[in-house]
Design an enzyme around this catalytic site. Sequence first.
Site, PDB file in Angstrom:
ATOM      1  N   GLY A   1       0.022   2.145  -0.683  1.00 13.11           N
ATOM      2  CA  GLY A   1      -0.082   1.284  -1.871  1.00 13.11           C
ATOM      3  C   GLY A   1      -0.634  -0.100  -1.587  1.00 13.11           C
ATOM      4  O   GLY A   1      -0.326  -1.056  -2.285  1.00 13.11           O
ATOM      5  N   ALA A   2      -1.473  -0.223  -0.551  1.00  9.44           N
ATOM      6  CA  ALA A   2      -1.930  -1.558  -0.147  1.00  9.44           C
ATOM      7  C   ALA A   2      -3.428  -1.737  -0.353  1.00  9.44           C
ATOM      8  O   ALA A   2      -4.051  -2.599   0.240  1.00  9.44           O
ATOM      9  CB  ALA A   2      -1.568  -1.783   1.317  1.00  9.44           C
TER      10      ALA A   2
ATOM     11  N   ASP B   1     -11.869   6.103  -4.832  1.00  6.47           N
ATOM     12  CA  ASP B   1     -11.072   6.393  -3.627  1.00  6.47           C
ATOM     13  C   ASP B   1     -11.249   7.834  -3.164  1.00  6.47           C
ATOM     14  O   ASP B   1     -11.412   8.103  -1.974  1.00  6.47           O
ATOM     15  CB  ASP B   1      -9.576   6.209  -3.916  1.00  6.47           C
ATOM     16  CG  ASP B   1      -9.194   4.754  -4.020  1.00  6.47           C
ATOM     17  OD1 ASP B   1     -10.091   3.930  -4.277  1.00  6.47           O
ATOM     18  OD2 ASP B   1      -8.005   4.447  -3.842  1.00  6.47           O
TER      19      ASP B   1
ATOM     20  N   LEU C   1      -5.714   0.542   0.393  1.00  4.86           N
ATOM     21  CA  LEU C   1      -6.507   1.248   1.410  1.00  4.86           C
ATOM     22  C   LEU C   1      -6.676   2.743   1.099  1.00  4.86           C
ATOM     23  O   LEU C   1      -7.107   3.507   1.960  1.00  4.86           O
ATOM     24  CB  LEU C   1      -5.888   1.071   2.804  1.00  4.86           C
ATOM     25  CG  LEU C   1      -5.825  -0.367   3.339  1.00  4.86           C
ATOM     26  CD1 LEU C   1      -5.289  -0.382   4.770  1.00  4.86           C
ATOM     27  CD2 LEU C   1      -7.194  -1.046   3.317  1.00  4.86           C
ATOM     28  N   GLY C   2      -6.310   3.157  -0.104  1.00  2.00           N
ATOM     29  CA  GLY C   2      -6.609   4.530  -0.514  1.00  2.00           C
ATOM     30  C   GLY C   2      -5.740   5.589   0.136  1.00  2.00           C
ATOM     31  O   GLY C   2      -6.202   6.708   0.393  1.00  2.00           O
TER      32      GLY C   2
ATOM     33  N   ALA D   1      -5.233   8.816  -2.084  1.00  2.35           N
ATOM     34  CA  ALA D   1      -6.459   9.623  -2.159  1.00  2.35           C
ATOM     35  C   ALA D   1      -6.639  10.414  -0.873  1.00  2.35           C
ATOM     36  O   ALA D   1      -6.999  11.595  -0.902  1.00  2.35           O
ATOM     37  CB  ALA D   1      -7.676   8.729  -2.403  1.00  2.35           C
ATOM     38  N   ALA D   2      -6.372   9.778   0.276  1.00  4.07           N
ATOM     39  CA  ALA D   2      -6.567  10.462   1.561  1.00  4.07           C
ATOM     40  C   ALA D   2      -5.614  11.651   1.694  1.00  4.07           C
ATOM     41  O   ALA D   2      -6.008  12.728   2.143  1.00  4.07           O
ATOM     42  CB  ALA D   2      -6.378   9.474   2.712  1.00  4.07           C
TER      43      ALA D   2
HETATM   44  O1  PMV Z   1      -5.798  -0.838  -5.065  1.00  2.00           O
HETATM   45  P1  PMV Z   1      -6.721   0.324  -5.185  1.00  2.00           P
HETATM   46  O2  PMV Z   1      -7.329   0.731  -3.885  1.00  2.00           O
HETATM   47  O3  PMV Z   1      -6.147   1.498  -5.937  1.00  2.00           O
HETATM   48  O4  PMV Z   1      -7.976  -0.168  -6.032  1.00  2.00           O
HETATM   49  C1  PMV Z   1      -7.892  -0.527  -7.374  1.00  2.00           C
HETATM   50  C2  PMV Z   1      -9.284  -0.836  -7.811  1.00  2.00           C
HETATM   51  C3  PMV Z   1      -9.420  -1.326  -9.236  1.00  2.00           C
HETATM   52  O5  PMV Z   1     -10.812  -1.569  -9.424  1.00  2.00           O
HETATM   53  C4  PMV Z   1      -8.675  -2.617  -9.461  1.00  2.00           C
HETATM   54  C5  PMV Z   1      -8.939  -0.297 -10.247  1.00  2.00           C
HETATM   55  C6  PMV Z   1      -9.771   0.967 -10.307  1.00  2.00           C
HETATM   56  O6  PMV Z   1      -9.203   2.014 -10.726  1.00  2.00           O
HETATM   57  O7  PMV Z   1     -10.962   0.947  -9.987  1.00  2.00           O
END
Ligand code: PMV
Length: 342
Positions: A120-121, A170, A123-124, A127-128
């Site tokens: 949750g930081a 992601d 870095l995806g 998704a990985a």
């Molecule tokens: O925090 P992450 O890696 O889930 O990225 C969010 C990216 C946003 O552009 C803020 C939201 C999105 O769904 O694109």
Amino acid sequence: MVTSSAPGKVYLFGEHAVVYGEPAVPCAIERRARVTVEQRSDSKLRVHAEDLSLDGFTVEYSGDADGHPDIDVSESLVEAAMGYVDAAVDQARDAVAEQRGEDAPAVGFDVSIASDIPLGAGLGSSAAVTVAGIDAATRELGVELSSETIADRAFRAEYDVQKGQASRADTFCSATGGAVRVEGDDCRGIGAPDLPFVIGFDGGAGDTGKLVAGVRELRDEYGFAADTVEAIGDIVRRGEQVLADAAEDPESDRIDELGDLMDFNHGLLEALGVSSRSLDSMVWAARDAGARGAKLTGAGGGGCIVALDETDETETALEFTPGCETAFRAELATDGVRVESS
Ligand code: PMV
């Protein structure tokens, strides 16, 4: 038994603005989630999560509507880990059914997850796990999907779990690896040189939904906030050009310009209210240490920054920065999802 892995990612440019149709450039990084899947003789799903930056726990779970996990950890932890695995397994069963032209197989799996991507930081991590899970589960059933199909299936899984709040960025980036350009539903790989990423993590996480809603409010209220979002899109368009030039001639000074564009992008994200004290401190520590550029990555509010620096200076500076919990170097992952053993 099959083990597949898939990389996490950073945003080089364009988060938040991508929500309003501007392009963004996420890049896969060599920090991976590894998912091992073994078919069971019954139709249950059993998940063991070793290192999810959650305390290790094991869940026995039947996967049906009333089959609640029988363990003693908080519901949200279980949901976080189980939701993605459950959705990945559903997509895998469905993909196998589609290939074979028959009903989804009622097979169960033992799944174990090990990940070195902070949760949750930005870095995806989810998704990985989803991408690697779909690859391992389909291979375990004797079906091999293309990385594009896995990306699409993983997007559908995330979309379900996150109730429609998922972009394709992601999952596509994790499935294909490398640098990626995302604009709406159009996702494609783009050339990039080997970028010297350094990542600083404050140990926390932002609330993506709230942060996205905050930017939306500002954008609705003020023309200059809407202009700021568009200006981020302009940075991305310029950044893509610079990346392409740098990919062709890695010796050029284009990496310096990429750094300048990252600095600019961070400034605009800060103006839109999605940075935080710890993210700003890490960005400034990186710049003071001589990084070519630095910005927050992902939704913001807390989590990670990404800097470009070939030397050890930024990583060392970040380790001594109050507010930074850990810093590490991460290469661009040219491999997306891949099988580790079968
Ligand atoms: O925090 P992450 O890696 O889930 O990225 C969010 C990216 C946003 O552009 C803020 C939201 C999105 O769904 O694109």
